[in-house]
Design a protein around this motif. Structure first.
Motif, PDB file in Angstrom:
ATOM      1  N   VAL A  99      -4.858   2.143  -2.816  1.00  0.00           N
ATOM      2  CA  VAL A  99      -3.855   2.648  -1.878  1.00  0.00           C
ATOM      3  C   VAL A  99      -3.177   3.870  -2.492  1.00  0.00           C
ATOM      4  O   VAL A  99      -3.020   3.944  -3.719  1.00  0.00           O
TER       5      VAL A  99
ATOM      6  N   THR B 194       0.192  -0.044 -10.529  1.00  0.00           N
ATOM      7  CA  THR B 194       0.663   1.162  -9.863  1.00  0.00           C
ATOM      8  C   THR B 194       1.399   2.066 -10.834  1.00  0.00           C
ATOM      9  O   THR B 194       2.011   1.584 -11.795  1.00  0.00           O
TER      10      THR B 194
ATOM     11  N   ALA C 186       2.599   3.660   2.880  1.00  0.00           N
ATOM     12  CA  ALA C 186       1.210   3.875   2.505  1.00  0.00           C
ATOM     13  C   ALA C 186       0.711   5.155   3.157  1.00  0.00           C
ATOM     14  O   ALA C 186       0.831   5.333   4.373  1.00  0.00           O
TER      15      ALA C 186
ATOM     16  N   THR D 118      -4.356  -5.114  -6.142  1.00  0.00           N
ATOM     17  CA  THR D 118      -3.966  -3.888  -5.467  1.00  0.00           C
ATOM     18  C   THR D 118      -3.693  -2.805  -6.502  1.00  0.00           C
ATOM     19  O   THR D 118      -2.930  -3.020  -7.444  1.00  0.00           O
TER      20      THR D 118
ATOM     21  N   PHE E 220      -5.534   4.354   2.361  1.00  0.00           N
ATOM     22  CA  PHE E 220      -6.060   3.214   1.601  1.00  0.00           C
ATOM     23  C   PHE E 220      -7.588   3.201   1.709  1.00  0.00           C
ATOM     24  O   PHE E 220      -8.171   3.738   2.647  1.00  0.00           O
TER      25      PHE E 220
ATOM     26  N   ILE F  46      -2.373   1.059  -6.775  1.00  0.00           N
ATOM     27  CA  ILE F  46      -1.652   2.013  -5.944  1.00  0.00           C
ATOM     28  C   ILE F  46      -1.254   3.255  -6.732  1.00  0.00           C
ATOM     29  O   ILE F  46      -0.569   3.170  -7.755  1.00  0.00           O
TER      30      ILE F  46
END
Length: 239
Positions: free
Chosen positions: A63, A132, A162, A98, A165, A100
């Protein structure tokens, strides 16, 4: 970098990888893929609010986010985009992590995408944690057992949203594509090529055997340089 496999790896392989911390995985990678010494892992410090959590291994959900400018979409378009985002996060091979990238440049971390709500939602959607370079917040209210590596901790979400993604991201020097296998713990994260994953536990055990010979001497009350030289020679002979 090896392309993500079309089929997930056996769960036994992922479980075996969780027995080792991320530095050990990096050591093992140097044994079986020495060309990866300079790439494939985070190279900048990240904050880990939950250092006692065990290592996590999962397939990347990538993302990009922005926080210093509001989204240009209408309210209806934002709702549709949010649903599409959660559908992406909650589908595909699991478990998932995830990953990011914050696109705010000099203002990276200006607004926190992650907090009490997002950690709970992503955990429910099958994610084990987040890596992230952006900021996170709500540490006491964070979803239990959900790991976090972040660029910073901050109080506000600003205009965070966001931006995209499913593409390629770069977080703390680690390039990740959607579906890549990622190993992470308090030290950082590393991308594991699919064709090397099953070979890493054996390589990790080899590293441990070599180190143990040296550690035994280093920790001995009768340590000497001569004993260290002998231990280094013995370690070099272990294959």
């Amino acid at each position: 970098m090896t392309h993500p496999a079309t089929e997930p790896l056996p769960s036994s392989v992922l479980q075996a990888l969780t027995r080792y911390d991320t530095p050990t995985i990096c050591n093992a990678m140097e044994v079986i893929a020495p060309e990866r010494r300079l790439n494939g892992y985070t190279v900048k410090p990240l904050v880990c609010p939950f250092p006692d959590l065990p290592p996590i291994v999962g397939y990347a959900r990538t993302v990009t986010i922005r926080a210093t400018t509001p989204p240009s979409l209408s309210a209806a378009e934002q709702r549709a985009a949010r649903i599409a985002y959660y559908e992406y996060i909650g589908t595909g091979s699991g478990p998932r992590i995830t990953v990011i990238q914050d696109l705010d440049g000099a203002n990276v971390g200006y607004g926190a995408f992650w907090g009490e709500v997002q950690s709970a939602l992503h955990k429910a959607l099958g994610c084990l944690g987040v890596v992230t370079d952006g900021s996170i917040r709500d540490i006491p209210q964070w979803a239990p057992g959900f790991q976090a590596l972040a660029g910073s901790i901050g109080p506000s979400h600003a205009y965070v949203h966001a931006d995209s993604f499913g593409g390629t991201v770069n977080v703390a020097g680690m390039t990740v594509r959607s579906g890549d296998l990622v190993h992470a713990d308090r030290h950082g994260a590393v991308v594991i090529p699919f064709d090397l994953a099953a070979k890493l536990p054996e390589a990790a055990e080899l590293c441990a055997r070599r180190e143990e010979v040296i550690l035994e001497v280093a920790r001995s009350p009768s340590f000497s340089l001569d004993k260290l030289k002998a231990a280094l020679a013995r370690a070099a002979e272990i294959h």
